[in-house]
Design a protein around this motif. Sequence first.
Motif, PDB file in Angstrom:
ATOM      1  N   GLU A 193      17.291 -70.200 141.778  1.00 57.86           N
ATOM      2  CA  GLU A 193      16.423 -69.950 140.616  1.00 57.86           C
ATOM      3  C   GLU A 193      15.020 -69.553 141.060  1.00 57.86           C
ATOM      4  O   GLU A 193      14.439 -68.586 140.568  1.00 57.86           O
ATOM      5  N   THR A 194      14.477 -70.325 141.995  1.00 52.78           N
ATOM      6  CA  THR A 194      13.115 -70.097 142.479  1.00 52.78           C
ATOM      7  C   THR A 194      13.020 -68.773 143.226  1.00 52.78           C
ATOM      8  O   THR A 194      12.069 -68.006 143.047  1.00 52.78           O
TER       9      THR A 194
ATOM     10  N   GLU B  78      18.550 -74.814 142.392  1.00 42.50           N
ATOM     11  CA  GLU B  78      17.103 -74.681 142.217  1.00 42.50           C
ATOM     12  C   GLU B  78      16.535 -73.634 143.168  1.00 42.50           C
ATOM     13  O   GLU B  78      15.641 -72.862 142.799  1.00 42.50           O
TER      14      GLU B  78
ATOM     15  N   HIS C  67      10.535 -65.298 142.576  1.00 47.93           N
ATOM     16  CA  HIS C  67       9.670 -64.736 143.615  1.00 47.93           C
ATOM     17  C   HIS C  67      10.147 -63.353 144.038  1.00 47.93           C
ATOM     18  O   HIS C  67       9.346 -62.516 144.465  1.00 47.93           O
TER      19      HIS C  67
ATOM     20  N   ARG D  93      10.027 -76.374 147.908  1.00 47.42           N
ATOM     21  CA  ARG D  93       9.445 -76.326 146.563  1.00 47.42           C
ATOM     22  C   ARG D  93       8.098 -75.598 146.605  1.00 47.42           C
ATOM     23  O   ARG D  93       7.266 -75.893 147.465  1.00 47.42           O
TER      24      ARG D  93
ATOM     25  N   SER E 180       5.538 -71.285 140.066  1.00 41.10           N
ATOM     26  CA  SER E 180       5.565 -72.715 140.403  1.00 41.10           C
ATOM     27  C   SER E 180       6.862 -73.378 139.967  1.00 41.10           C
ATOM     28  O   SER E 180       7.018 -74.589 140.141  1.00 41.10           O
ATOM     29  N   HIS E 181       7.790 -72.628 139.389  1.00 40.40           N
ATOM     30  CA  HIS E 181       9.038 -73.194 138.860  1.00 40.40           C
ATOM     31  C   HIS E 181       9.750 -74.023 139.934  1.00 40.40           C
ATOM     32  O   HIS E 181       9.920 -73.596 141.069  1.00 40.40           O
ATOM     33  N   ASN E 182      10.145 -75.225 139.550  1.00 43.64           N
ATOM     34  CA  ASN E 182      10.789 -76.201 140.451  1.00 43.64           C
ATOM     35  C   ASN E 182       9.842 -76.732 141.525  1.00 43.64           C
ATOM     36  O   ASN E 182      10.288 -77.342 142.499  1.00 43.64           O
TER      37      ASN E 182
ATOM     38  N   PHE F  95       7.653 -76.895 135.914  1.00 45.06           N
ATOM     39  CA  PHE F  95       6.825 -77.252 137.061  1.00 45.06           C
ATOM     40  C   PHE F  95       6.108 -78.567 136.810  1.00 45.06           C
ATOM     41  O   PHE F  95       5.990 -79.015 135.674  1.00 45.06           O
TER      42      PHE F  95
END
Length: 511
Positions: free
Chosen positions: A248-249, A245, A253, A268, A297-299, A342
Amino acid sequence: MLKKVFASAVFGVEASTITVEVNVDKGIGYHLVGLPDNAIKESNYRIAAALQNNGYRIPGKKITINMAPADLRKEGSAYDLTLAIGVLSASNQIKADDLEKFLIMGELSLDGSLQPIKGALPIAVKAREEGFKGFILPKQNAKEAAIVDNLEVYGVENIKEVINYFDKGEVLEQTIIDTRKEFEKNLDFPEFDFSDVKGQEGIKRCMEIAAAGGHNIILIGPPGAGKTMLAKRLPSILPPMTLHEALETTKIHSVVGRVKDTGLMAQRPFRSPHHTISNVALVGGGSYPQPGEISLSHNGVLFLDELPEFKREVLEVMRQPLEDREVTISRAKFTVTYPSSFMLVASMNPSPGGYFNDPDAPVTSSPAEMQRYLGKISGPLLDRIDIHIEVTPVPFDKLSDDRKGETSVDIRKRVTRARGIQSKRFETSEKVHYNAQMNVKQIRKYCVLDKASKELLKTAMERLNLSARAYDRILKVSRTIADLEGSDNVNGSHISEAIQYRSLDREGWLG
């Protein structure tokens, strides 16, 4: 003389390798082809000044540069370093035998120093996939790119360092990061803690259920009731991010250039856009598509404060991402997809005046005003929010109580345990990891009700006039409540509690 240098272009959260072919021949002119944007077309001025200030020059010959594939649009100033090294090598001002083993990117200042680029992480991932030996880029992005293993990453501050590396064999300092150790080091606990919240035990319970099942939630209450304070503390009770995660995040960004010096995001995200935000800024898009707030805002958590103040068309474009947990943006020649899994946390006043159903309030709103106010939020959007809960002001005796409430650490343990149950339940599914993501088939399989529970839910559906989607939401929340209790079956008490969390479906809201 013809030379090839390699760079990369980012589309969505994935990168594509760009081959920069530089040919220097007899004649005069500077020709840049291959669908470059204006920032790339202007690069010759930056490159000329940077080279001159470091003892080199653009040769007075015919320079032809092709950025292949030629039908793919390239944008941004990150190709400055690529083009400069290509020109120097093709004009025999430097020798660069190993040039094709590296991917080179960076924006040049006029003195030759390098400015950071966007998308370093997805570019590094692509470089490893393509079999490049190393990636040379600005020092500010080195940690971010070094997250990718089996790729040599060299962060440089000035073009002179790159020239000396290829031409004189001077050693560049390689940036090496232990990704797992870096991830664990950045797993600091969030600054906001639920122990700071006085009273509001029922609301804390709702937040715990929302976190345990990944459910969207809306908080309805008058100004000063603590809606924003509660929302900001939600990330502190969500399960710690996994390394997958975090990667991924960080990738998302990285595309917009918002990765800090730590290199890897282990917290997060919590995004709270203003209500004046546009469709594109919220969902993503633009001439050159970029991720919007819902993908950033993913995850993590997307907090929309004062939900009715957002433009209706802005809220409506969220409906598809809330269901599909991804955003697809189509253009004439390409399509990009951004992940957007999200938790939506929204807040709103219960009425235009903010004090609906408060007998002590000096001003109350009429039923017609209430209808107009609530009408700003469409029914289909509200149906996609699993939990509706009223937040009431905290009485003075609880506000003045010096005793600390339950900490986020304790709540997080229960949430993590419930998420563990769900992970095991959905271990064979690629797209479903927690209860809020269940499809209809999985709801029927994992939310089996006995006769009494069915009757209870039927009565609630008829009295509250709930939609079929609201029916599924209640079952999902009931399943989460059962998981928090460690119960294998959903029973009447779980259904009863879940029904209470549909405040906006009750007739009292419309007088």
